[in-house]
Scaffold this active site. Sequence first.
Site, PDB file in Angstrom:
ATOM      1  CG  ASN A 148     -96.586  35.049  78.192  1.00 11.43           C
ATOM      2  OD1 ASN A 148     -95.691  35.646  77.595  1.00 11.43           O
ATOM      3  ND2 ASN A 148     -96.873  35.277  79.460  1.00 11.43           N
ATOM      4  CG  HIS A 208    -100.538  30.545  78.461  1.00 13.43           C
ATOM      5  ND1 HIS A 208     -99.411  30.181  79.144  1.00 13.43           N
ATOM      6  CD2 HIS A 208    -100.926  31.696  79.043  1.00 13.43           C
ATOM      7  CE1 HIS A 208     -99.135  31.057  80.085  1.00 13.43           C
ATOM      8  NE2 HIS A 208    -100.051  31.981  80.044  1.00 13.43           N
ATOM      9  CB  CYS A 212    -105.572  24.723  77.730  1.00 17.34           C
ATOM     10  SG  CYS A 212    -106.607  26.039  78.383  1.00 17.34           S
TER      11      CYS A 212
END
Length: 413
Positions: free
Chosen positions: A316, A318, A353
Amino acid sequence: MVATAATSSFFPVTPSPDSSDSKKKRLGNGSINLGGIKSKTSSSGNLQVKANAQAPPKINGTKVVTPPAEVFKNEDGVNFHPPRTFINQLPDWSMLLAAITTVFLAAEKQWMMLDWKPKRPDMLIDPFGIGKIVQDGLVFRQNFSIRSYEIGADQTASIETVMNHLQETALNHVRSAGLLVDGFGSTPEMCKKNLIWVVTRMQVVVDRYPTWGNVVQVDTWVSESGKNCMRRDWLVRDSKTGEVLTRASSIWVMMNKVTRRLSKMPEEVRGEIEPYFMNSEPVVAEDSRKLVKLDDSSAEFVRKGLTPRWSDLDVNQHVNNVKYIGWILESAPLPILETHELSSMTLEYRRECGRDSVLQSLTAVSDNGTDEIECQHLLRLEDGSEVMRGRTQWRPKNAKISGNVGQIPADIA
C-alpha cells in the site's frame, strides 16, 4: 515344436526357399553363426568352434551382450534369414533389463531426497502450506518454524519476528476466506471503493519467546468493534506442548488509499466480512490508561535521523506497521535491553509515513520500584507530527511468568 505351431497363427512363418533335404545338408556341412560364435563341421564330422572376438558394449557400467542377427547360407552361398517365429521375435532382454535398472536407480535416488526426514520431528511442520480454517470456519490456524535468522542476541525470536507472524496469518486468513483481491486484506467491495485496512491500536502480551527450531501455532479471528471498526485477535502457542506464548488484540479501520483519509465502513463491505465475525471477548484485556505524549523536555532518550528503506514499504506504499516497533526500540536504553525482555506493549498508530519521511524516536523510563520497568515512547516526524505513541513493559530475563492477561475464548482454548 508345440509352441511354434501354436503361435504360427499369430506370427506368420516365412517359408524357406530351400527344401527340407537341402536344410539337412546345410545343417550337416554348412556353418552357423550363433550369437557371435561361429561353428563349422569338419570332414570327419567333428564340431569346430571359433569365437568371434568382439568387445561387449556397456550401459551404465553394465556389460551387455548383443548377439548379431542370425543369418543362414544356402548351397549357392546366398544369405537368408531364418523363419520368423514367436521365439526369435522376442526383444533383447539384457538391454531392456539394463534400461529398467537405470530407471529404478534414478527413481530411488529422487525418492530418498523427497523422503528426507529431520531427526527432530518438531523442526518442520507444515513447511509448504499456508494454514487452514478451523472452528466452524471462523478461526485461521498456521504453523511457523523459528529460523536461525529470526533470533536475536538472547537466542530467542525477536519481537519483530512475532509481529511478522501475526501479520502473515491475518493476510492468509483473508486469502483462505476468498476475500483477498488487492492490497493488504482488501475485499472485492473495498477495491471498488479504493479502501484499505489500517491498524489504529494494538496490544501485545508475550509470556515466553520461542527459540530456534521451535514451531509455533498461530490462531487468528476477527470480531466486530463498533460501527466502523474491526477487531482482530491472535493466540500463539507452542505447537508441541500447547503452551500459550503470545496474545495480541488490534483495532482496524478503513482508509481511502487515494485521499489517504479514514473512511466509514460501507454496508457492502460489512456484508462481505460480517459472516466471519466471531462473538468473543478480546484475548488481551484492554489497557485503558492514556498514552503519554512525550516532548523534548520529558523524553530521556532521543534517536534522530531514522529513515525508511525501500524494503520497509508494503504493497500500500506506506511503511509497514512492524517497522514502527523497531524504531521505537531504537531509543530504548541499552542497559534495559541487556538485562530485561519486552513483556507487553500498547501501541497507537496516529498517522502513516512514506519512504521520504525522516523520523525521531523518543523514550522515557518509569521506575516503579520493582524489577519490572515501564517505558513511554513517541515516534514523530521532524516537523513534530506524531506517527505513533506507545507504552512498553519489561521484565527481567529468565523471570517466571505469573498469571495471564485477558481471557482466552472457550472455543479456542
